[in-house]
Design an enzyme around this catalytic site. Structure first.
Site, PDB file in Angstrom:
ATOM      1  N   TRP A  87      55.021  55.031  51.300  1.00 46.94           N
ATOM      2  CA  TRP A  87      54.969  56.389  50.740  1.00 46.94           C
ATOM      3  C   TRP A  87      53.537  56.853  50.457  1.00 46.94           C
ATOM      4  CZ3 TRP A  87      59.501  57.275  46.697  1.00 46.94           C
ATOM      5  CH2 TRP A  87      60.684  57.496  47.417  1.00 46.94           C
ATOM      6  N   LYS A  88      52.591  55.935  50.515  1.00 49.34           N
ATOM      7  CA  LYS A  88      51.192  56.261  50.190  1.00 49.34           C
ATOM      8  C   LYS A  88      51.141  56.972  48.829  1.00 49.34           C
ATOM      9  CE  LYS A  88      50.274  56.205  55.066  1.00 49.34           C
ATOM     10  NZ  LYS A  88      49.461  56.603  56.187  1.00 49.34           N
ATOM     11  N   SER A 148      52.556  56.594  63.222  1.00 42.52           N
ATOM     12  CA  SER A 148      53.352  57.717  63.723  1.00 42.52           C
ATOM     13  C   SER A 148      54.694  57.301  64.315  1.00 42.52           C
ATOM     14  CB  SER A 148      52.546  58.558  64.725  1.00 42.52           C
ATOM     15  OG  SER A 148      51.380  59.068  64.108  1.00 42.52           O
ATOM     16  N   GLY A 167      54.925  55.698  57.639  1.00 45.55           N
ATOM     17  CA  GLY A 167      54.340  56.559  56.612  1.00 45.55           C
ATOM     18  C   GLY A 167      55.086  57.875  56.518  1.00 45.55           C
ATOM     19  N   GLY A 168      54.596  58.878  57.222  1.00 41.57           N
ATOM     20  CA  GLY A 168      55.135  60.245  57.147  1.00 41.57           C
ATOM     21  C   GLY A 168      56.652  60.324  57.230  1.00 41.57           C
TER      22      GLY A 168
HETATM   23  P1  PGA Z   1      52.265  57.134  59.644  1.00 41.56           P
HETATM   24  O1  PGA Z   1      51.636  56.028  58.665  1.00 41.56           O
HETATM   25  O2  PGA Z   1      53.646  56.658  59.999  1.00 41.56           O
HETATM   26  O3  PGA Z   1      52.275  58.399  58.848  1.00 41.56           O
HETATM   27  O4  PGA Z   1      51.373  57.200  60.848  1.00 41.56           O
HETATM   28  C1  PGA Z   1      51.840  54.675  58.886  1.00 41.56           C
HETATM   29  C2  PGA Z   1      51.067  53.873  57.889  1.00 41.56           C
HETATM   30  O5  PGA Z   1      49.945  54.259  57.546  1.00 41.56           O
HETATM   31  O6  PGA Z   1      51.541  52.816  57.405  1.00 41.56           O
END
Ligand code: PGA
Length: 258
Positions: A14-15, A217, A238-239
């Site tokens: 989730w950052k 991604s 992530g996203g």
């Molecule tokens: P992302 O991020 O899926 O948004 O590219 C992946 C991550 O940083 O772990």
């Protein structure tokens, strides 16, 4: 994936997004979209302060909670830091280490990643160790050499018994948050290479048993193809992990035969 030898793991990162108050509604929507049967472990790595709420809300749909970083120190005068012991005490089961954003914005080194991974293992937390090359390194044909160095350093001093509790995440920096995914061939090639590095150090069995995730991604559309690769045992997302319906689709993609 290769479910005969190793676990499939779908982990969200989730950052610095979401709020505590958003966890319950997120889980409810995730549950509503979740496939009935599932062949993978699901983890959501949230800011440490949100881990207790994540554990509570995640019980129902069997989502484990993880953190995104840990201090390399055990305890003491390190204002603002959170130790492995403290993460374990609140119930975190996983923790990301060496994410490229921590390497880039906080100057985290490979040696620190190694110390952090060991600190987590000592407290029974699974480290999700991130490695990956920059675009410049890829263009200079240094990818495998660089990633092999990162893996070797991160695992230094970790014995085979502890390796069984580690997860590696291959995340090419140029693919993170950019919408630019590595092709499934590129991702497979590096994940296969990482397994070969581990085979050289630990032998065939531990190498066969370790889960290696791809991150960068990954989304509801490309997950199926990436997860169909023999050496990609899951994703670090992530996203797309911020959207319950998309995250559920990725979990569903891990149900495919392989
Ligand atoms: P992302 O991020 O899926 O948004 O590219 C992946 C991550 O940083 O772990």
């Amino acid at each position: 994936m290769n479910r005969k030898y190793r676990k499939t793991v779908i982990a969200g990162n989730w950052k610095m997004n979401m709020l505590n108050s958003g966890i319950k509604p997120f889980m409810e929507e995730l549950k509503a979209n979740m496939p009935k049967n599932r062949n993978c472990d699901v983890v959501l790595c949230a800011p440490a302060i949100m881990v207790p709420a994540m554990i509570k809300a995640g019980k129902d749909c069997k989502v484990a909670a993880g953190a995104q970083d840990v201090s390399m120190y055990e305890k003491g005068a390190y204002t603002g830091e959170i130790s492995a012991d403290q993460l374990s005490d609140v119930g975190a089961k996983y923790c990301i280490v060496g994410h490229s954003e921590r390497r880039q914005y906080h100057g985290e080194t490979d040696i620190q990643v190694n110390i952090k991974a060991k600190a987590l293992l000592d407290k029974g937390i699974v480290p999700i160790i991130c490695v990956g090359e920059s675009l410049e390194q890829r263009e200079m044909d240094l990818t495998m050499e660089y990633v092999a160095y990162q893996v070797k350093t991160a695992l230094s001093g970790i014995d085979a018994a502890k390796l069984r509790r580690c997860i590696i995440a291959y995340e090419p920096i140029w693919a993170i948050g950019t919408g630019k995914t590595a092709t499934s061939e590129q991702a497979q090639e590096v994940c296969e290479g990482i397994r070969a590095v581990i085979r050289k150090i630990y032998g065939a069995r531990p190498a066969r048993a370790i889960s290696i995730l791809y991150g960068g991604s990954m989304n509801a559309k490309n997950a199926e193809e990436l997860l169909a690769q023999p050496d990609i045992d899951g994703g670090l997302i992530g996203g797309a992990s911020l959207k319950p319906a998309d995250f559920a689709k990725i979990i569903e993609a891990s149900n495919q035969e392989c």
